[in-house]
Design an enzyme around this catalytic site. Structure first.
Site, PDB file in Angstrom:
ATOM      1  N   LYS A 268       0.836  -1.209   0.000  1.00 20.38           N
ATOM      2  CA  LYS A 268       0.000   0.000   0.000  1.00 20.38           C
ATOM      3  C   LYS A 268       0.872   1.261   0.000  1.00 20.38           C
ATOM      4  CE  LYS A 268      -3.239  -3.084   0.593  1.00 20.38           C
ATOM      5  NZ  LYS A 268      -4.084  -3.625  -0.453  1.00 20.38           N
TER       6      LYS A 268
HETATM    7  C1  LIG Z   1      -5.031  -4.748   0.370  1.00 21.98           C
HETATM    8  C2  LIG Z   1      -6.499  -4.641   0.320  1.00 21.98           C
HETATM    9  C3  LIG Z   1      -7.322  -5.185   1.309  1.00 21.98           C
HETATM   10  C4  LIG Z   1      -6.797  -6.039   2.419  1.00 21.98           C
HETATM   11  O1  LIG Z   1      -5.865  -5.420   3.210  1.00 21.98           O
HETATM   12  P1  LIG Z   1      -4.791  -6.316   4.007  1.00 21.98           P
HETATM   13  O2  LIG Z   1      -4.102  -5.288   4.855  1.00 21.98           O
HETATM   14  O3  LIG Z   1      -3.917  -6.961   2.985  1.00 21.98           O
HETATM   15  O4  LIG Z   1      -5.562  -7.294   4.817  1.00 21.98           O
HETATM   16  C5  LIG Z   1      -8.680  -4.986   1.230  1.00 21.98           C
HETATM   17  N1  LIG Z   1      -9.224  -4.294   0.221  1.00 21.98           N
HETATM   18  C6  LIG Z   1      -8.482  -3.758  -0.750  1.00 21.98           C
HETATM   19  C7  LIG Z   1      -9.165  -2.989  -1.828  1.00 21.98           C
HETATM   20  C8  LIG Z   1      -7.097  -3.931  -0.754  1.00 21.98           C
HETATM   21  O5  LIG Z   1      -6.367  -3.430  -1.756  1.00 21.98           O
END
Ligand SMILES: *Cc1c(COP(=O)(O)O)cnc(C)c1O
Length: 383
Positions: free
Chosen positions: A188
């Site tokens: 992210k």
């Molecule tokens: C990465 C992501 C998640 C999940 O997040 P994690 O921290 O990996 O559990 C949920 N929704 C979207 C749109 C994502 O890109």
């Protein structure tokens, strides 16, 4: 030419500040956020950035989304409308609460939920709408907010890809729903490896989410369990690193916006590609739509030129995922007996033929942008 990647140090903003943060926590002897100070400080800082009354730090973006579903309090078998183009972390919490995911189709221009498709699926068992600000582009939050208000539904915003995404009018994505969910996972905008935060203005929803993230343990009431919950606590190490990262977030998003604007400029007028709308976009990835259906061929061309580009984003949209043909809890599928996900033709066409995503990064330079633009133009100019 080498493209900085979020999987490597040269494509991340992890530096001396994060090292100092981790060291501070380790030397304090307190790594757990129940008794430490870092996670509570991160919550205050995120609430400050978003202007929200409450922020609840937890172990992942998926955990934050699970807290949001818990806050929406569906009865088993109630329905939650969401999008088929997202990470499975959006959908897993619906299943975890024994609710039923109802997939609504998306806008073919950007893959975000189409409020008209959502409206057509609202029924007596609908409890919530989970919108995703896909790739960092603002979802149709105003339309979804109006639907939620009209039908008494909880609106959950999945902002895992949308740190500092702006909605029309300038509000931050994540502040229009009852709950907004952020992720600090490795891929992210900012990261502490794994981590999540749920934000809300609602006292009661915040209370439910805090309890669920800490085994239903109301710490003010002694060793007494007020509700069902899991352990979704963020550690102090995660929180300290996340705080250092949060300070860098505005710079990360600004840099991504600068280079994305350059690529948009360079691709203006190129035939066979539909460019993303830049308004409010946080550019987690740079998505392109190839309306003629040759995104897989363009992705292969770019990949062969060393550019980190992929067609479709998913192997299949989530309404077509193999999980719906399998048992889910032991041998049981309750409450999904007889469940058939809706067809979502726009999402299916995007994933199979028209959607291209280019990895984006705050460390990209004008040369990276020029290389990407040149290869796209070259592909389009081929006989
Ligand atoms: C990465 C992501 C998640 C999940 O997040 P994690 O921290 O990996 O559990 C949920 N929704 C979207 C749109 C994502 O890109």
């Amino acid at each position: 030419m080498k493209f900085p990647s979020m999987a490597e140090a040269d494509g991340r903003t992890l530096g001396d500040e994060e090292v100092a943060a981790a060291e501070r926590v380790i030397r304090s002897g307190m790594l757990n956020s129940v008794w430490g100070t870092e996670a509570r400080a991160l919550e205050r800082e995120i609430a400050g950035v978003y202007g929200s009354r409450h922020a609840i730090a937890c172990s992942s973006g998926t955990a934050a989304l699970h807290l949001a579903v818990v806050a929406a309090a569906p009865d088993p078998g109630d329905e939650i409308i969401t999008t088929p183009i997202t990470d499975f972390g959006t959908v897993a919490p619906i299943l975890a609460q024994n609710a039923v995911p109802v997939f609504a189709d998306v806008d073919p221009s950007d893959g975000n939920l189409d409020p008209g498709a959502v409206a057509a699926l609202i029924g007596p068992r609908t409890r919530a709408i989970m919108a995703v600000h896909l790739f960092g582009a603002p979802a149709r939050a105003a339309g979804l907010r109006a639907l939620a208000d009209e039908h008494g539904l909880t609106l959950i915003e999945d902002c895992a890809q949308a740190w500092l995404t702006e909605l029309p009018g300038g509000r931050l994505a994540g502040t229009v729903g009852e709950v907004g969910c952020l992720s600090l996972q490795q891929w992210k905008h900012i990261t502490c490896g794994d981590g999540g935060v749920a934000i809300t203005d609602d006292e009661e929803l915040a209370r439910r989410m805090r309890l669920f993230a800490d085994k239903g343990w109301d710490r003010a009431a002694g060793r007494s369990h007020a509700a069902f919950g899991l352990n979704y606590r963020m550690t102090e190490l995660q929180a300290a690193v996340a705080r250092a990262q949060l300070a860098k977030l505005p710079g990360v998003v600004a840099a991504r916006r600068r280079t994305a604007a350059r690529l948009l400029d360079a691709l203006k007028g190129v035939p066979g590609v539909r460019l993303p709308r830049p308004d409010g976009h946080a550019w987690w990835l740079f998505p392109l739509v190839c309306p003629d259906g040759d995104a897989p061929e363009l992705a292969a061309h770019l990949a062969a030129a060393g550019i980190p580009a992929h067609a479709g984003y998913l192997a299949e949209p989530l309404n077509r995922a193999p999980v719906w043909d399998a048992a889910i809890y032991g041998a049981s599928r309750y409450p999904l007996d007889g469940y058939e996900p809706n067809p979502c033709p726009q999402a299916e066409r995007l994933v199979e033929r028209t959607l291209l995503v280019i990895d984006w990064n705050e460390r990209y330079t004008t040369r990276h942008v020029e290389t990407i633009a040149r290869e796209i133009v070259k592909f389009r100019a081929r006989p």
